[in-house]
Design a protein around this motif. Structure first.
Motif, PDB file in Angstrom:
ATOM      1  N   GLU A  21       6.860  24.076  56.367  1.00  0.00           N
ATOM      2  CA  GLU A  21       6.292  22.861  55.912  1.00  0.00           C
ATOM      3  C   GLU A  21       4.566  23.179  56.423  1.00  0.00           C
ATOM      4  OE1 GLU A  21       7.784  19.781  59.013  1.00  0.00           O
ATOM      5  OE2 GLU A  21       9.396  19.756  58.035  1.00  0.00           O
ATOM      6  N   GLU A  22       4.398  22.872  54.774  1.00  0.00           N
ATOM      7  CA  GLU A  22       3.236  23.011  54.966  1.00  0.00           C
ATOM      8  C   GLU A  22       2.355  21.626  55.557  1.00  0.00           C
ATOM      9  OE1 GLU A  22       0.826  23.630  51.213  1.00  0.00           O
ATOM     10  OE2 GLU A  22       2.455  24.889  50.752  1.00  0.00           O
ATOM     11  N   LYS A  23       1.196  21.150  56.181  1.00  0.00           N
ATOM     12  CA  LYS A  23       0.325  20.910  57.038  1.00  0.00           C
ATOM     13  C   LYS A  23      -0.739  20.320  56.654  1.00  0.00           C
ATOM     14  CE  LYS A  23       4.189  19.532  59.759  1.00  0.00           C
ATOM     15  NZ  LYS A  23       4.904  19.327  61.452  1.00  0.00           N
ATOM     16  N   TYR A  31      -2.322  24.615  57.229  1.00  0.00           N
ATOM     17  CA  TYR A  31      -1.194  25.194  57.420  1.00  0.00           C
ATOM     18  C   TYR A  31       0.187  25.147  57.938  1.00  0.00           C
ATOM     19  CZ  TYR A  31      -0.595  21.804  61.322  1.00  0.00           C
ATOM     20  OH  TYR A  31       0.755  20.541  61.939  1.00  0.00           O
ATOM     21  N   LEU A  32       0.307  26.356  58.308  1.00  0.00           N
ATOM     22  CA  LEU A  32       2.546  26.416  58.026  1.00  0.00           C
ATOM     23  C   LEU A  32       3.016  25.979  59.494  1.00  0.00           C
ATOM     24  CD1 LEU A  32       2.975  29.115  55.429  1.00  0.00           C
ATOM     25  CD2 LEU A  32       3.880  27.287  55.051  1.00  0.00           C
ATOM     26  N   ASP A  33       3.370  25.092  59.338  1.00  0.00           N
ATOM     27  CA  ASP A  33       4.320  24.221  60.233  1.00  0.00           C
ATOM     28  C   ASP A  33       5.643  25.322  60.742  1.00  0.00           C
ATOM     29  OD1 ASP A  33       4.502  23.036  63.062  1.00  0.00           O
ATOM     30  OD2 ASP A  33       5.232  21.917  61.989  1.00  0.00           O
ATOM     31  N   LEU A  47       0.878  29.343  61.425  1.00  0.00           N
ATOM     32  CA  LEU A  47      -0.247  29.677  60.418  1.00  0.00           C
ATOM     33  C   LEU A  47      -1.235  29.704  60.198  1.00  0.00           C
ATOM     34  CD1 LEU A  47      -0.908  32.937  59.210  1.00  0.00           C
ATOM     35  CD2 LEU A  47       0.877  31.566  56.229  1.00  0.00           C
ATOM     36  N   TRP A  48      -2.138  29.074  60.699  1.00  0.00           N
ATOM     37  CA  TRP A  48      -3.601  28.975  60.391  1.00  0.00           C
ATOM     38  C   TRP A  48      -4.535  29.162  58.706  1.00  0.00           C
ATOM     39  CZ3 TRP A  48      -2.968  24.349  63.030  1.00  0.00           C
ATOM     40  CH2 TRP A  48      -2.518  24.339  64.669  1.00  0.00           C
ATOM     41  N   ASP A  49      -4.698  27.935  58.942  1.00  0.00           N
ATOM     42  CA  ASP A  49      -6.077  28.755  57.352  1.00  0.00           C
ATOM     43  C   ASP A  49      -4.900  29.002  56.192  1.00  0.00           C
ATOM     44  OD1 ASP A  49      -8.509  27.582  58.843  1.00  0.00           O
ATOM     45  OD2 ASP A  49      -8.205  29.265  59.479  1.00  0.00           O
ATOM     46  N   TYR A  50      -3.808  28.808  56.011  1.00  0.00           N
ATOM     47  CA  TYR A  50      -2.951  29.179  54.945  1.00  0.00           C
ATOM     48  C   TYR A  50      -3.430  28.595  53.714  1.00  0.00           C
ATOM     49  CZ  TYR A  50       1.181  29.150  51.855  1.00  0.00           C
ATOM     50  OH  TYR A  50       2.093  29.912  51.052  1.00  0.00           O
ATOM     51  N   SER A  51      -3.646  29.272  53.179  1.00  0.00           N
ATOM     52  CA  SER A  51      -3.976  29.576  51.437  1.00  0.00           C
ATOM     53  C   SER A  51      -3.436  29.842  50.389  1.00  0.00           C
ATOM     54  CB  SER A  51      -5.537  30.678  51.625  1.00  0.00           C
ATOM     55  OG  SER A  51      -5.261  31.631  51.958  1.00  0.00           O
ATOM     56  N   GLY A  52      -2.243  30.062  50.453  1.00  0.00           N
ATOM     57  CA  GLY A  52      -1.135  30.822  49.881  1.00  0.00           C
ATOM     58  C   GLY A  52      -1.135  29.788  49.018  1.00  0.00           C
ATOM     59  N   ASP A  53      -0.077  29.647  48.080  1.00  0.00           N
ATOM     60  CA  ASP A  53       0.342  28.667  46.641  1.00  0.00           C
ATOM     61  C   ASP A  53       1.566  28.153  47.299  1.00  0.00           C
ATOM     62  OD1 ASP A  53      -1.521  29.878  44.591  1.00  0.00           O
ATOM     63  OD2 ASP A  53      -0.284  31.306  43.606  1.00  0.00           O
ATOM     64  N   SER A  54       1.536  26.958  47.151  1.00  0.00           N
ATOM     65  CA  SER A  54       2.616  26.543  47.467  1.00  0.00           C
ATOM     66  C   SER A  54       3.934  26.786  47.331  1.00  0.00           C
ATOM     67  CB  SER A  54       2.646  24.442  47.275  1.00  0.00           C
ATOM     68  OG  SER A  54       3.660  24.166  47.780  1.00  0.00           O
ATOM     69  N   ARG A  79       1.573  33.078  66.794  1.00  0.00           N
ATOM     70  CA  ARG A  79       0.467  32.608  66.988  1.00  0.00           C
ATOM     71  C   ARG A  79       0.362  33.435  65.287  1.00  0.00           C
ATOM     72  NH1 ARG A  79      -4.609  30.097  66.582  1.00  0.00           N
ATOM     73  NH2 ARG A  79      -6.158  31.373  65.661  1.00  0.00           N
ATOM     74  N   VAL A  80       1.227  33.623  63.755  1.00  0.00           N
ATOM     75  CA  VAL A  80       1.203  34.430  62.796  1.00  0.00           C
ATOM     76  C   VAL A  80      -0.440  35.166  62.444  1.00  0.00           C
ATOM     77  CG1 VAL A  80       1.952  34.390  60.475  1.00  0.00           C
ATOM     78  CG2 VAL A  80       3.292  33.294  62.101  1.00  0.00           C
ATOM     79  N   SER A  81      -0.286  36.290  61.746  1.00  0.00           N
ATOM     80  CA  SER A  81      -1.637  36.979  61.850  1.00  0.00           C
ATOM     81  C   SER A  81      -0.989  37.501  59.800  1.00  0.00           C
ATOM     82  CB  SER A  81      -1.899  38.430  62.127  1.00  0.00           C
ATOM     83  OG  SER A  81      -1.282  38.779  62.659  1.00  0.00           O
ATOM     84  N   GLN A  82       0.261  37.955  59.839  1.00  0.00           N
ATOM     85  CA  GLN A  82       0.566  38.335  59.070  1.00  0.00           C
ATOM     86  C   GLN A  82       2.020  38.229  58.518  1.00  0.00           C
ATOM     87  OE1 GLN A  82      -0.279  42.173  58.062  1.00  0.00           O
ATOM     88  NE2 GLN A  82      -1.192  42.150  59.973  1.00  0.00           N
ATOM     89  N   ILE A  83       2.345  37.826  57.533  1.00  0.00           N
ATOM     90  CA  ILE A  83       3.480  37.211  57.191  1.00  0.00           C
ATOM     91  C   ILE A  83       3.694  37.680  55.350  1.00  0.00           C
ATOM     92  CG2 ILE A  83       2.979  34.996  57.071  1.00  0.00           C
ATOM     93  CD1 ILE A  83       5.599  33.934  57.850  1.00  0.00           C
ATOM     94  N   ARG A  84       4.809  38.035  55.160  1.00  0.00           N
ATOM     95  CA  ARG A  84       5.150  38.452  53.555  1.00  0.00           C
ATOM     96  C   ARG A  84       6.582  38.208  54.130  1.00  0.00           C
ATOM     97  NH1 ARG A  84       7.259  43.019  53.144  1.00  0.00           N
ATOM     98  NH2 ARG A  84       7.621  44.840  54.869  1.00  0.00           N
ATOM     99  N   PRO A  85       7.505  37.872  52.627  1.00  0.00           N
ATOM    100  CA  PRO A  85       8.666  38.018  52.474  1.00  0.00           C
ATOM    101  C   PRO A  85       9.173  39.669  52.332  1.00  0.00           C
ATOM    102  CG  PRO A  85       7.286  36.550  50.971  1.00  0.00           C
ATOM    103  CD  PRO A  85       6.716  36.899  51.360  1.00  0.00           C
ATOM    104  N   VAL A  86      10.741  39.466  53.001  1.00  0.00           N
ATOM    105  CA  VAL A  86      11.088  40.788  52.544  1.00  0.00           C
ATOM    106  C   VAL A  86      11.041  41.483  51.872  1.00  0.00           C
ATOM    107  CG1 VAL A  86      12.125  40.407  55.144  1.00  0.00           C
ATOM    108  CG2 VAL A  86      13.474  40.196  52.935  1.00  0.00           C
ATOM    109  N   SER A  87      10.879  43.007  51.427  1.00  0.00           N
ATOM    110  CA  SER A  87      11.474  43.344  49.826  1.00  0.00           C
ATOM    111  C   SER A  87      12.660  43.929  50.327  1.00  0.00           C
ATOM    112  CB  SER A  87      10.503  44.483  49.971  1.00  0.00           C
ATOM    113  OG  SER A  87       9.912  45.960  50.474  1.00  0.00           O
TER     114      SER A  87
END
Length: 324
Positions: A21-23, A31-33, A47-54, A79-87
């Protein structure tokens, strides 16, 4: 959680986003909860300070994640520093991330096909093969339910073959049961769940399709039998018997049966279907508590508390060996 520890004190691994969830913080930053999980458990994550597209991340998505495990209110939080969908190039096993059967759906499907190929009743053989070969891609990975019994990757085949094995054993005790008719009904009784349940990104069910809600897998299963028989030019009582077994396998109308089972093999199938689901639910519940203690009340089992006597160490195992 099955994380790999890194030299810099961080850790990473593949997880499923069980909640996403975006909060907004009090100062207005996004941030992402999250709740992240794998087969070993789950924990909250931020994931704090989330700036990605919704919409980049969503529930049930498998991601690769890196960060640190911290303490928050006495519990672990990631505490997430990096996250990405799997490829497609990522090397991970989905069975390590979600509840999965202890034997693969493909292997169980092959066992099933071997049994059907040995049928002497050509009409039963052709109808069953026509349906299951078309549905194989979904049958080998689908769960058997939205929740509760066999709600796991490959659960549909596990549930189906558990009933088949139990049916074979029962036929040796009661030779008056028509083995091939009972096995054909057992194999087809839940096949329309591949149509009734909506699949999530992880392969588990996330809900019901609109058609599944309106029609259900019992009626649709009978429709599949009718369609297969017409395609193959098969007429005769076997078609009606199979259809009846499918629409009656929930036993009574209160549990969704269109009619009550009206001949021996249909009655046996309904009993075995209920028994297999019950055994799975009891084992799953008692496995969560220590030996010689009780579970919480289980609403799916008449709101009973269940006792773990501790005398069995193979609660979740089904013996699929032999007679193949």
């Amino acid at each position: 959680m099955n994380f790999k520890e890194l030299p810099n004190g961080m850790c990473d691994g593949f997880v499923v986003l069980r909640k996403c969830e975006e909060k907004k913080t009090k100062n207005g930053s996004t941030y992402l909860d999250l709740i992240i999980g794998d087969k070993g458990g789950e924990m909250t994550a931020k994931l704090w300070d989330y700036s990605g597209d919704s919409g980049i991340f969503e529930q049930d998505m498998v991601v690769k994640i890196r960060g640190t495990v911290e303490q928050y209110n006495g519990k672990d939080q990631f505490r997430v520093s990096q996250i990405r969908p799997v490829s497609d190039s990522d090397s991970y096993n989905l069975a390590d991330l979600i509840p999965s059967s202890d034997i693969g759906g493909e292997m169980l499907f092959d066992m099933m096909i071997n049994k059907v190929n040995a049928f002497k009743n050509d009409n039963l053989k052709r109808i069953v093969l026509e349906i299951v070969n078309e549905k194989k891609p979904l049958m080998v990975k689908y769960p058997a339910a939205l929740r509760l019994h066999h709600a796991m990757l490959g659960g549909l085949m596990y549930h189906t073959m558990s009933i088949v094995k139990a049916a074979e054993a029962l036929c040796t005790v009661y030779p008056g049961i028509n083995r091939e008719l009972l096995l054909a009904g057992a194999i087809l009784h839940d096949v329309a769940k591949t149509w009734e349940l909506a699949e999530s990104k992880t392969g588990l069910a996330k809900g019901y399709t609109n058609e599944g809600e309106l029609i259900g897998h019992l009626v649709k299963g009978a429709m599949l039998i009718d369609e297969a028989a017409k395609k193959l030019g098969i007429e005769g009582e076997e078609v009606t018997l199979l259809e009846h077994m499918v629409i009656s396998h929930h036993g009574v109308p209160e549990f969704g049966a269109a009619v009550r089972p009206m001949f021996l093999e249909a009655i046996v199938l309904a009993k075995l279907d209920d028994l297999d689901a019950t055994i799975f639910e009891v084992n799953a519940a008692t496995a969560k508590v220590e030996a010689h203690s009780f579970t919480d009340r289980q609403w799916a089992l008449d709101n009973r508390k269940l006792y773990n006597h501790g005398l069995s160490d193979t609660q979740h195992k089904v013996n699929f060996n032999g007679n193949d």
